[in-house]
Design an enzyme around this catalytic site. Structure first.
Site, PDB file in Angstrom:
ATOM      1  N   PRO A 159     -12.513   0.375  -0.804  1.00 50.60           N
ATOM      2  CA  PRO A 159     -11.769  -1.038  -1.027  1.00 50.60           C
ATOM      3  C   PRO A 159     -10.220  -0.905  -0.264  1.00 50.60           C
ATOM      4  CG  PRO A 159     -11.526   0.406  -2.860  1.00 50.60           C
ATOM      5  CD  PRO A 159     -12.440   1.134  -2.341  1.00 50.60           C
ATOM      6  N   TYR A 199       0.890  -1.129   0.004  1.00 49.54           N
ATOM      7  CA  TYR A 199      -0.030   0.240   0.032  1.00 49.54           C
ATOM      8  C   TYR A 199       0.931   1.207   0.025  1.00 49.54           C
ATOM      9  CZ  TYR A 199      -3.911  -2.969   1.557  1.00 49.54           C
ATOM     10  OH  TYR A 199      -5.142  -3.989   1.586  1.00 49.54           O
TER      11      TYR A 199
HETATM   12  C1  PHB Z   1      -7.060  -6.717  -4.663  1.00 54.91           C
HETATM   13  O1  PHB Z   1      -6.492  -7.692  -4.637  1.00 54.91           O
HETATM   14  O2  PHB Z   1      -7.878  -6.517  -5.440  1.00 54.91           O
HETATM   15  C2  PHB Z   1      -7.172  -5.713  -3.272  1.00 54.91           C
HETATM   16  C3  PHB Z   1      -6.101  -5.986  -2.332  1.00 54.91           C
HETATM   17  C4  PHB Z   1      -6.477  -5.299  -0.989  1.00 54.91           C
HETATM   18  C5  PHB Z   1      -7.227  -4.420  -1.288  1.00 54.91           C
HETATM   19  C6  PHB Z   1      -8.069  -4.050  -2.128  1.00 54.91           C
HETATM   20  C7  PHB Z   1      -7.879  -4.635  -3.430  1.00 54.91           C
HETATM   21  O3  PHB Z   1      -7.271  -3.457  -0.012  1.00 54.91           O
END
Ligand code: PHB
Ligand code: APR
Length: 389
Positions: A292, A200
């Site tokens: 997300p 991230y």
């Molecule tokens: C994903 O792999 O699509 C994914 C993983 C972690 C997240 C959001 C999406 O926080």
């Protein structure tokens, strides 16, 4: 026709609930607006909390997940050309499982097939009636006929755009919403992941996320403007921008390739209260939406399913409705905690349009605190692996 529970929506929430209820001998009919192929064609996050992994085990649907899923015991946080790790196992003793949500849904459909469960695809004009009585029923169009199913309960698992939430009268329902001033441009590519763990990244140019589905299927995201379109981005432009937002070591080793899927998702926090109206119970995206960041969508749906499964099992086994009566308050107590974590993580990692220098320094200070404080990392890890049900 009559059944015990009509489940509106054949996504992960509806299917997981149906499978758990089947294991308790409770009969369901699942009504799905789309075709099975359409449902299985959706690309969704694949980070499963320990609670969801446990529920899939309870449902008897975890064999492939355990064989093919990737256990992750930490994640990487990058900012300002730094990168540090938050160790889930060290702080919580727990891990998460990286396993595509499409695969979760596929496994659940195959399990339902094996039980001979009644699933109606491509239904239309679903109407839930009598939810505020002891004799609810659902009407819908299917294969050219108007069908009525009488039932004891209706589970509204039909997502944010479904009919279930709208069945609760406006005078009863309270909506809480926050729309974020940015979106996520996502790319799926048949390339090896840039890092064995998720990255991230909060960069001066905006957020980026490096994720994966398997050893040769990677999922990447970059923060984009709400008004942006995937058509504005060639693959090369996406890869160049991603490289600018992730640590140099990752940018230098990033393996790129043609995108096999490219899309933009808006970011929103939303909660509907209550999650129950009479004999209608909302589960999953029908009741709440999270940004997300932290992959809490499916995982929060899973905790709803846990509480509703418990309540329905108690009712059918003993006639006692205490757990059903507590469903909305129990589910919402955890929903709001998950909303908070998703909101906190989104605010920490994204660059807001017009962000002031002061606010940017607040972000950098909190990232530095997270980097340096085991207690702060423990708090993040507890939320990331999943709060208890
Ligand atoms: C994903 O792999 O699509 C994914 C993983 C972690 C997240 C959001 C999406 O926080
Ligand atoms: N009638 C029948 N089915 C409907 C209707 C309707 N009126 N409206 C929507 N549906 C179906 C959709 O086609 C979809 O298959 O309900 C299903 C809802 O599935 P999701 O939107 O995936 O919601 P949910 O099952 O709660 O999943 C929760 O998992 O999908 C991921 O990350 C996503 O946060 C989401 C989480």
């Amino acid at each position: 026709m009559r059944t015990q529970v009509v489940i509106v929506g054949g996504g992960p929430s509806g299917l997981l609930l149906g499978q758990l209820l089947h294991r308790a001998g409770i009969e369901t009919v699942v009504l799905e607006r789309q075709s099975r192929a359409y449902v299985l064609g959706r690309i969704r996050a694949g980070v499963l909390e320990r609670g969801l992994v446990g529920l899939m085990g309870e449902a008897g649907v975890d064999a492939r997940m355990k064989a093919e899923g990737f256990v992750h015991d930490g994640t990487q946080i990058a900012y300002d050309h730094e990168m540090f790790r938050v160790d889930f196992a060290e702080h919580t003793g727990a891990t998460v499982l990286v396993y595509g949500q499409t695969e979760v849904t596929r496994d659940l459909y195959e399990a339902r097939d094996a039980t001979g469960g009644d699933t109606r695809f491509e239904v239309d004009n679903v109407v839930i009636d009598g939810a505020d009585t002891d004799a609810p029923y659902v009407m819908f169009d299917h294969e050219g006929k108007r069908v009525r199913i009488d039932c004891d309960f209706v589970a509204g698992c039909d997502g944010f755009h479904g009919v279930s939430r709208k069945t609760i009268p406006d005078a009863v329902r309270r909506d809480y919403e926050k729309v974020y001033p940015f979106g996520w441009l996502g790319v799926l590519s048949e390339t090896p992941p840039v890092h064995p763990e998720l990255i991230y990244a909060n960069s001066d140019r905006g957020f980026a996320l490096c994720s994966m589905r398997n050893a040769n299927l990677s999922r990447y995201y970059i923060q984009c403007e709400m008004s942006d379109s995937p058509d504005n981005w060639t693959d090369d432009a996406f890869w160049d921008e991603l490289r600018r937002r992730i640590p140099q070591a990752a940018a230098d080793t990033l393996v790129t390739g043609p995108s096999i899927e490219k899309s933009i998702a808006p970011l929103r926090s939303y909660v509907c209260e209550p999650m129950r109206w009479g004999r209608l119970f909302l589960c999953g995206d029908a009741a709440h939406i999270v940004p997300p960041t932290g992959a809490k969508g499916l995982n929060t749906a899973a905790s709803d399913v846990h509480y509703l499964n418990q309540g329905l099992r108690q009712f059918y086994a003993t006639g006692d409705s205490h757990e059903l009566d507590a469903y909305s308050s129990n589910a919402l107590a955890r929903v709001w905690k998950t909303q908070r974590f998703s909101w906190w993580f989104s605010n920490l990692m994204h660059r807001y349009p017009g962000q002031s220098d002061f606010d940017r320094n607040m972000q950098l200070a909190e990232l530095a605190f997270l980097r340096d404080s085991p207690e702060a990392q423990a708090a993040m890890a507890q939320n990331y692996v999943g709060l208890p049900y």
